[in-house]
Write a protein that holds these residues in place. Structure first.
Motif, short mmCIF file in Angstrom:
data_model
loop_
_atom_site.label_atom_id
_atom_site.label_comp_id
_atom_site.label_asym_id
_atom_site.label_seq_id
_atom_site.Cartn_x
_atom_site.Cartn_y
_atom_site.Cartn_z
N SER A 87 -4.34 14.69 -23.62
CA SER A 87 -5.25 14.25 -24.69
C SER A 87 -5.15 12.75 -24.89
CB SER A 87 -4.94 14.97 -26.00
OG SER A 87 -5.26 16.33 -25.90
N GLU A 88 -3.94 12.23 -24.82
CA GLU A 88 -3.77 10.78 -24.97
C GLU A 88 -4.41 10.03 -23.80
OE1 GLU A 88 -2.61 6.97 -26.32
OE2 GLU A 88 -3.05 8.85 -27.32
N LEU A 89 -4.27 10.57 -22.59
CA LEU A 89 -4.92 9.96 -21.43
C LEU A 89 -6.44 10.02 -21.56
CD1 LEU A 89 -2.63 11.23 -18.54
CD2 LEU A 89 -2.81 8.88 -19.38
N GLU A 90 -6.95 11.14 -22.04
CA GLU A 90 -8.40 11.28 -22.25
C GLU A 90 -8.88 10.27 -23.29
OE1 GLU A 90 -9.56 15.30 -23.16
OE2 GLU A 90 -8.57 16.06 -21.35
N ARG A 91 -8.10 10.07 -24.34
CA ARG A 91 -8.46 9.11 -25.39
C ARG A 91 -8.59 7.71 -24.79
NH1 ARG A 91 -6.47 5.21 -28.33
NH2 ARG A 91 -4.37 5.34 -27.48
#
Length: 107
Positions: A87-91
């Motif tokens: 999720s952090e990478l997607e953000r």
């Protein structure tokens, strides 16, 4: 397929938390505690750097797999899911690295 193996591996790593340390390498890591796991992550990172410096493709792949594996062990030890990291990478995806870094400094 790639995400599937990460999710399967994360499930297995969680299961190993309750395994006998004499029967499981990962359970042995957990039994030795966070400091030992951190040491393994550092060792694997150093081995990856050496492999990359040597430029041998297969060694870089092997050492990256080792680093990712031990990083996942650390995440499991800290009760952080791979989904949280994804999720952090997607953000961050599609955002300038400079902008992303600046936004963290403002917080």
């Amino acid at each position: 397929m790639s995400g599937d193996i990460i999710n399967e591996l994360c499930r297995t790593l969680q299961e190993r938390k309750s395994a006998d340390p004499t029967d499981s390498y990962v359970a042995g890591l957990y039994a030795k505690g966070t400091d030992h796991i951190l040491k393994k992550v550092g060792e694997e990172a150093a081995e990856l750097l050496i492999a990359a410096k040597g430029g041998i493709r297969d060694e870089i792949i092997h050492e990256t797999a080792d680093l990712w594996f031990h990083s996942l062990v650390l995440l499991a030890q800290c009760d952080i899911s791979s989904d949280e990291v994804m999720s952090e990478l997607e953000r961050r995806f599609g955002q300038s690295g400079l902008e992303e870094k600046a936004s963290r400094q403002q917080q």
